[in-house]
Structure formats: C-alpha cells, structure tokens
Design an enzyme around this catalytic site. Structure first.
Site, PDB file in Angstrom:
ATOM      1  N   HIS A 138      63.707 113.928 -37.268  1.00 59.78           N
ATOM      2  CA  HIS A 138      64.092 115.131 -36.932  1.00 59.78           C
ATOM      3  C   HIS A 138      62.927 115.796 -36.061  1.00 59.78           C
ATOM      4  O   HIS A 138      62.740 117.080 -35.995  1.00 59.78           O
ATOM      5  CB  HIS A 138      64.163 115.924 -38.184  1.00 59.78           C
ATOM      6  CG  HIS A 138      65.266 115.770 -39.182  1.00 59.78           C
ATOM      7  ND1 HIS A 138      66.644 116.192 -38.614  1.00 59.78           N
ATOM      8  CD2 HIS A 138      65.677 115.175 -40.288  1.00 59.78           C
ATOM      9  CE1 HIS A 138      67.575 115.706 -39.593  1.00 59.78           C
ATOM     10  NE2 HIS A 138      66.872 115.067 -40.701  1.00 59.78           N
TER      11      HIS A 138
ATOM     12  N   GLU B 188      58.259 116.746 -40.673  1.00 60.90           N
ATOM     13  CA  GLU B 188      59.478 116.795 -39.846  1.00 60.90           C
ATOM     14  C   GLU B 188      60.470 117.640 -40.288  1.00 60.90           C
ATOM     15  O   GLU B 188      61.563 117.730 -39.663  1.00 60.90           O
ATOM     16  CB  GLU B 188      59.810 115.344 -39.481  1.00 60.90           C
ATOM     17  CG  GLU B 188      60.727 114.610 -40.919  1.00 60.90           C
ATOM     18  CD  GLU B 188      61.824 113.854 -40.548  1.00 60.90           C
ATOM     19  OE1 GLU B 188      62.165 113.488 -39.360  1.00 60.90           O
ATOM     20  OE2 GLU B 188      62.533 113.445 -41.398  1.00 60.90           O
ATOM     21  N   ASN B 189      60.576 117.973 -41.727  1.00 61.49           N
ATOM     22  CA  ASN B 189      61.397 119.053 -42.256  1.00 61.49           C
ATOM     23  C   ASN B 189      60.940 120.343 -42.611  1.00 61.49           C
ATOM     24  O   ASN B 189      61.580 121.047 -43.291  1.00 61.49           O
ATOM     25  CB  ASN B 189      62.033 118.412 -43.451  1.00 61.49           C
ATOM     26  CG  ASN B 189      62.775 116.886 -43.142  1.00 61.49           C
ATOM     27  OD1 ASN B 189      62.308 116.185 -43.748  1.00 61.49           O
ATOM     28  ND2 ASN B 189      63.862 116.988 -42.459  1.00 61.49           N
TER      29      ASN B 189
ATOM     30  N   ASP C  14      57.317 114.221 -46.805  1.00 66.14           N
ATOM     31  CA  ASP C  14      57.873 115.272 -46.000  1.00 66.14           C
ATOM     32  C   ASP C  14      57.991 116.927 -46.482  1.00 66.14           C
ATOM     33  O   ASP C  14      58.408 116.944 -47.608  1.00 66.14           O
ATOM     34  CB  ASP C  14      59.455 114.929 -45.817  1.00 66.14           C
ATOM     35  CG  ASP C  14      59.597 113.428 -45.196  1.00 66.14           C
ATOM     36  OD1 ASP C  14      58.819 112.579 -45.912  1.00 66.14           O
ATOM     37  OD2 ASP C  14      60.415 113.098 -44.260  1.00 66.14           O
TER      38      ASP C  14
ATOM     39  N   HIS D 291      58.509 105.895 -41.264  1.00 66.95           N
ATOM     40  CA  HIS D 291      59.700 106.728 -41.682  1.00 66.95           C
ATOM     41  C   HIS D 291      60.700 105.853 -41.585  1.00 66.95           C
ATOM     42  O   HIS D 291      61.248 105.598 -40.402  1.00 66.95           O
ATOM     43  CB  HIS D 291      59.567 108.136 -40.351  1.00 66.95           C
ATOM     44  CG  HIS D 291      60.328 109.012 -40.799  1.00 66.95           C
ATOM     45  ND1 HIS D 291      59.819 110.124 -41.787  1.00 66.95           N
ATOM     46  CD2 HIS D 291      61.643 109.414 -40.519  1.00 66.95           C
ATOM     47  CE1 HIS D 291      60.953 110.803 -42.145  1.00 66.95           C
ATOM     48  NE2 HIS D 291      61.877 110.410 -41.104  1.00 66.95           N
TER      49      HIS D 291
ATOM     50  N   HIS E 134      60.605 109.787 -45.433  1.00 69.37           N
ATOM     51  CA  HIS E 134      62.306 110.113 -45.033  1.00 69.37           C
ATOM     52  C   HIS E 134      63.119 110.169 -46.137  1.00 69.37           C
ATOM     53  O   HIS E 134      64.001 110.947 -45.987  1.00 69.37           O
ATOM     54  CB  HIS E 134      62.405 108.855 -44.132  1.00 69.37           C
ATOM     55  CG  HIS E 134      64.100 108.969 -43.558  1.00 69.37           C
ATOM     56  ND1 HIS E 134      64.735 109.824 -42.791  1.00 69.37           N
ATOM     57  CD2 HIS E 134      65.139 108.345 -43.962  1.00 69.37           C
ATOM     58  CE1 HIS E 134      65.766 109.985 -42.496  1.00 69.37           C
ATOM     59  NE2 HIS E 134      66.329 108.895 -43.385  1.00 69.37           N
TER      60      HIS E 134
END
Length: 273
Positions: A68, A39-40, A8, A153, A178
């Site tokens: 997210h 996703e971050n 991530d 994830h 994750h």
C-alpha cells in the site's frame, strides 16, 4: 543495542497507540532504534506526509511500507525527500523513494533498515531475495553497519521464513509484516538472526485485520459490490518484537514479543523495565 520493531499501523487507533505509548517506551526501555511499518496508517490505506512526520516525531527512527506504499498519491512526491521513509527495495527501477536507509542512533551506532516485499499472492515485483542481498552487500553487518533490520512484507509464511534463513548471520532481525496477525514463533536462528513471521499490527484488535467487521464479513457471505473498508475505531494495541543485540557482532542475543493494549495479554521484555 536495544531494537523495537512495531507492526503495521492501521488507521487512527494505531497512530494513537504509537504516539501515546512510544515516547515513554523509548525512555523506559532505553531503546536505541525503533522501526515501524506505516503502510496502513492513513485510514488503513497508505501513508501521508503529515502522518509520517507524526510517527517519526513520536520516536520512530524509520518507517517501512509495503503493497500500500502509494495508495496516497502524495507519497509519490514526499517519499523522495524523506530518507527515513522506505518502500520495498524490489519495486522496479525508477519507482520513487528508496528501499533501504542507514540511521545513526544517539550513541553513534549505524543501523541499516531494509524493506522488501514478497511475491506470493502479492504483486509480482522484482526478486526480493536479490534485492535484500544487494542491500546487505552494500552495507554489511559488522563492517558498515552495527545492526541490520529487514522488514519482509509478505503474505506467505514460507517466503518470510525463507528470507530469514537466507539472511541468517547477516542481519540482526528479519521480521514479517503485512498479515496483521501476530505470530508466536519469535526466536533466534542458528547463525544469530532474530526472526518473527509476523509482527502483527498497531491498531484496534476488535476488528478484522484492523478494519470494521461488518463489511469484511459481508464480503465472505455475499460476492457482490459493497461498501469501502473502513478502519476500526476502538482502542489501539501496540504489537511487535523487541531484540537485544551483541555490540561486538550485531547479532541477536535475546528476543521478546511485544503486545501492549486492551485486547491482548500484555507481554514485553520485562528485563528492560
């Protein structure tokens, strides 16, 4: 085939680590395929179109997501027109975007990339095992795909391990994302699938999961409302897994942890240098 999967991306330090290091790594290691969880990437929460483009231009072939996925509302729109950005395949029917994509490498190989999300301690989406099974049945390794990469994830290590054993022999790599903390259990399972419980993160490791430390510590000490979590701002580390597959079967031959940055011992596939 040489595959690199990076964990991530968290905020600006993670993005800078990717854009600064990945172009050189692609050339130096002669990488065929690079997949990154993004996703971050937007300040620790979701992804924007401009950030997605930046990651792809740096050398990623596909970007996966997670819980997210839609923190940035614009993702609800641009994910539909970006086939190399995928959200978990077990989101309910009608969710914008796709849960899998096939990319073609510079050498003409086909790589299926699948994203699924666990249900333990996360939103109770549809069954990730059924979703993964469906995607791999539609594009099986050795027939329609030369390699298969699955980003699981999930919060629970048991759920990630279960997915890996469920897909052992059908995927080149099953990698967990994750939790942002890299695990040391990279290995090849009995039927040839490479596995790692968590790829860690690309971000500032002088942090709490990529976030500035004060507010997360305060939340453990005081159960009261506080400030918004903010991404840490120090130098970023690249973290993930490298896999070499057998061209005949698409299954893993060798696997290495990858950690390149200031706060972790640097490891990488030295044989590729």
């Amino acid at each position: 085939m040489r595959i690199l999967f990076l964990g991530d991306i968290v905020g600006r330090p993670g993005r800078h680590a990717v854009t600064e290091r990945l172009p050189g790594l692609r050339e130096r290691w002669r990488l065929d395929c690079v997949v990154i969880n993004g996703e971050n990437a937007a300040g620790g929460f979701g992804i924007t179109e401009s950030i997605c483009d930046e990651i792809l231009q740096a050398g990623a072939d596909a970007v996966t997501l997670g819980n997210h996925s839609f923190d940035q509302r614009e993702a609800l729109v641009f994910i539909a027109r970006q086939p190399r950005l995928i959200r978990p395949a077990n989101y309910p029917p009608g969710t914008p975007g796709r849960g899998a994509t096939v990319i073609e490498t510079a050498r003409g190989a086909r790589v299926l990339v699948v994203n699924v999300m666990g249900r333990i301690y996360l939103d109770p989406l549809d069954d990730p095992f059924t979703a993964a099974d469906r995607e791999l049945d539609a594009c099986p390794l050795g027939a329609a795909a030369d390699a298969v990469i699955v980003d699981m994830h999930a919060e629970a290590t048991s759920e990630k391990q279960a997915m890996a054993h469920f897909l052992d022999g059908r995927a080149s790599l099953v990698v967990g994302t994750h939790t942002h903390a890299p695990t040391g259990d990279h290995r090849i399972l009995p039927h040839g699938t490479a596995y790692l419980s968590d790829a860690g993160m690309c971000g500032d490791y002088d942090s709490i999961l990529g976030m500035q430390k004060d507010e997360p510590v305060r939340r453990f000490l005081q159960k009261t409302p506080g400030s918004r979590l903010e991404a840490a701002t120090g130098e970023g580390t690249l973290c993930g897994i490298a896999v070499e597959t057998d061209d005949a079967t698409g299954l893993a031959r060798r696997v290495w942890a990858v950690r390149l940055g200031p706060h972790l011992e640097e490891t990488w596939p030295r044989e590729w240098d």
